[in-house]
Design an enzyme around this catalytic site. Structure first.
Site, PDB file in Angstrom:
ATOM      1  N   SER A   1     -32.365 -26.760  -1.210  1.00 43.00           N
ATOM      2  CA  SER A   1     -31.579 -26.269  -1.972  1.00 43.00           C
ATOM      3  C   SER A   1     -31.357 -27.052  -3.470  1.00 43.00           C
ATOM      4  CB  SER A   1     -30.357 -25.564  -1.630  1.00 43.00           C
ATOM      5  OG  SER A   1     -30.296 -24.462  -1.000  1.00 43.00           O
TER       6      SER A   1
ATOM      7  N   SER B   1     -30.458 -22.895  -2.982  1.00 42.14           N
ATOM      8  CA  SER B   1     -29.098 -22.140  -3.337  1.00 42.14           C
ATOM      9  C   SER B   1     -28.362 -22.664  -4.463  1.00 42.14           C
ATOM     10  CB  SER B   1     -28.554 -22.144  -2.049  1.00 42.14           C
ATOM     11  OG  SER B   1     -28.134 -23.611  -1.845  1.00 42.14           O
TER      12      SER B   1
ATOM     13  N   LYS C   1     -21.437 -27.625  -7.972  1.00 37.60           N
ATOM     14  CA  LYS C   1     -21.810 -26.154  -7.136  1.00 37.60           C
ATOM     15  C   LYS C   1     -20.688 -25.555  -6.390  1.00 37.60           C
ATOM     16  CE  LYS C   1     -25.069 -24.860  -3.591  1.00 37.60           C
ATOM     17  NZ  LYS C   1     -25.936 -25.369  -2.690  1.00 37.60           N
TER      18      LYS C   1
HETATM   19  N1  GLN Z   1     -33.466 -22.052   1.092  1.00 36.79           N
HETATM   20  C1  GLN Z   1     -33.051 -22.561   2.483  1.00 36.79           C
HETATM   21  C2  GLN Z   1     -32.250 -21.658   3.496  1.00 36.79           C
HETATM   22  O1  GLN Z   1     -32.067 -20.490   3.084  1.00 36.79           O
HETATM   23  C3  GLN Z   1     -32.507 -23.855   2.443  1.00 36.79           C
HETATM   24  C4  GLN Z   1     -30.890 -23.634   1.862  1.00 36.79           C
HETATM   25  C5  GLN Z   1     -30.335 -25.167   1.397  1.00 36.79           C
HETATM   26  O2  GLN Z   1     -31.120 -25.911   1.311  1.00 36.79           O
HETATM   27  N2  GLN Z   1     -29.106 -24.986   1.371  1.00 36.79           N
HETATM   28  O3  GLN Z   1     -31.674 -22.007   4.479  1.00 36.79           O
END
Ligand code: GLN
Length: 487
Positions: free
Chosen positions: A178, A154, A79
């Site tokens: 994410s 994400s 990532k």
């Molecule tokens: N969807 C969540 C957010 O927008 C979690 C994101 C993540 O786990 N990096 O913060």
């Protein structure tokens, strides 16, 4: 014979060991898929073709010399939140569009030292803020199961790449879901370890008390293989914990008989789409048939997970992202009038809308006068949520349920309404607030789209989660289902 791009890490490892193919051949095959079938997914921000071929050839030489590491010659993708020396590391943001990292994240260094070959850096929501990959400065990632749909976020680039057979495994990060949410929406396995299990050194910070690195793979056995290499104490991360790392592959074969699985009633309430509910119930029945017991457990403060997270995470992000000021590194606005103009325009132009929303919310909840009402309150509720889990784990070994309320949604469907977007993580956020290990694994189809089964365990119980997932995968074929266009 299974095509190379559909084989698991474990299968590829034995193919490399037996000399059936070389790492260079494998790397060439996958690089061709990334540039070919995979191109339309936008799963990559950077493809490291030349570098990967050099690493693959070095891995082949190491094997010939009898010096093959645990992951020798096996392809992976990182990532783009992980710093990789001399490689552009963008975090999905214009702010870091041209940032070349001067050092390797610990996780990157450990995987490379074990012989892994890095094919590239995957697309992601900007600074890991999002649930659909639509906040990326580099454009949304498409879900290989339906190109009109989101792969989740994400870590959406990592998940889409693994699902489409562009790479057998990828790293990800999980602050509120994410890794697990994109895994669920793409029919892959996503593991978020216990907070402190994997070093955060060199991983660009979003919300430091919640962020944890993990993996996305196609099988539980592959996740076990990678976690064993990544996990462990790192003196460069003050929140990394010095707890011995078990051999995760060793316990996969243990049957689930006698394992106590907790079911949370609210997880199956009306918020969950009925097609997902039946898939998850069927998965639970399969585990029960394998000898696990199902018991109802209560998480009374579950409803507060999302609101608590959306105070704590923005607060920490507003502090972490203050370093991007146009002075030291990152995007710098042109021709500033004065210092204030430099700060304001660099941040104004370098950050996207969702990141700005989080910074503003976070700054607000931390400001004098509101700190007690919001931030402090959220920290107290966070403790109550952690206590709920601790109480539940006195009675059961694992909590199981759905990973997401619905299967993959259409790109653009939720971008106008941040609250509906935030609700995607309703089942996953609790594990981050409590620092617990959790994973998602393929468990069925709803409307011809993948559904994920979510497992959460007590601190340091990754081996148990992996064992349960592996045993489930011995009984079922859901994890082998592939999107037709990428078979
Ligand atoms: N969807 C969540 C957010 O927008 C979690 C994101 C993540 O786990 N990096 O913060």
């Amino acid at each position: 014979m299974t095509a190379l791009h559909r084989r698991s890490l474990v299968e590829l490892k034995s193919g490399l060991a037996s000399g059936e193919f070389s790492s260079v051949e494998l790397t060439e095959t996958l690089l061709a898929r990334i540039a070919g079938e995979g191109a339309g997914l936008n799963a990559f921000i950077t493809v490291l073709a030349d570098q990967a071929l050099v690493a693959a050839s070095a891995a082949d030489d190491a094997r010939a010399a009898g010096k093959a590491g645990v992951l020798n010659g096996l392809p992976i993708v990182h990532k783009d939140i992980f710093c990789m020396r001399d490689v552009r590391t963008t975090c999905g943001s214009r702010m870091l569009e041209n940032f070349v990292a001067p050092y390797d994240a610990t996780l990157v260094a450990r995987l490379s030292a074990a012989g892994a070959v890095v094919l590239g850096k995957s697309n992601m929501d900007e600074f890991a803020m999002g649930s659909s990959n639509e906040t990326s400065y580099f454009g949304p990632v498409r879900n290989p199961w339906d190109l009109e749909r989101s792969p989740g976020g994400s870590s959406g680039g990592s998940a889409a790449a693994v699902a489409a057979g562009l790479v057998p495994a990828a790293t990800g990060t999980d602050t509120g879901g994410s890794i697990r949410q994109p895994a669920a929406l793409t029919n892959t396995v996503g593991l978020k370890p216990t907070y402190g299990r994997v070093s955060r050194y060199g991983m660009i910070a979003f919300a430091s008390s919640l962020d944890q690195a993990g993996v996305i793979t196609r099988s539980a056995a592959d996740a076990a293989l990678l976690l064993g290499v990544m996990a462990g104490f790192d003196e460069r991360d003050s929140t990394s914990v010095d707890v011995p790392v078990p051999d995760y592959s060793d316990t996969l074969a243990t049957p689930v008989k006698g394992l106590r699985i907790g079911i949370v009633r609210q997880h199956f309430d009306e918020g969950l789409e009925s097609s997902c509910r039946s898939a998850v119930r069927e998965a639970l029945a399969t585990l029960e048939a394998q000898g696990a017991t199902l018991t109802e457990v209560d998480l009374p403060n579950l409803d507060y997970c999302v609101p608590t997270y959306y105070v704590v995470a923005p607060a920490e992000c507003s502090s972490n992202l203050s370093r991007f000021d146009g002075v030291r590194f990152g995007y710098r606005a042109e021709d500033p009038r004065d210092l204030l103009d430099l700060y304001c325009r660099s941040r104004g132009e370098g950050f996207g809308a969702e990141v700005k929303r989080r910074i503003m919310t976070g700054t607000y909840v931390l400001s004098a006068g509101y700190y007690d009402a919001y931030y402090l309150q959220a920290q107290k509720v966070r403790q109550l949520i952690a206590d709920d889990f601790a109480r539940a784990f006195a009675e059961v070994d694992v909590i199981a349920g759905p990973t997401t309320p619905t299967p993959a949604f259409k790109l653009g469907d939720k971008t106008d309404d941040p609250i509906t977007m935030y609700l995607n993580d309703i089942y996953t956020i609790g594990a981050n607030l409590a620092g617990l290990p959790a994973m998602s694994l393929p468990c069925g189809m709803a409307r011809q789209l993948p559904v994920g089964l979510h497992l959460v365990g007590p601190h340091w119980s990754e081996a148990r989660l992996l064992q349960l997932a592996h045993q489930y995968q011995l009984q079922t074929d859901w994890h082998l289902a592939t999107p037709e266009a990428y078979a």
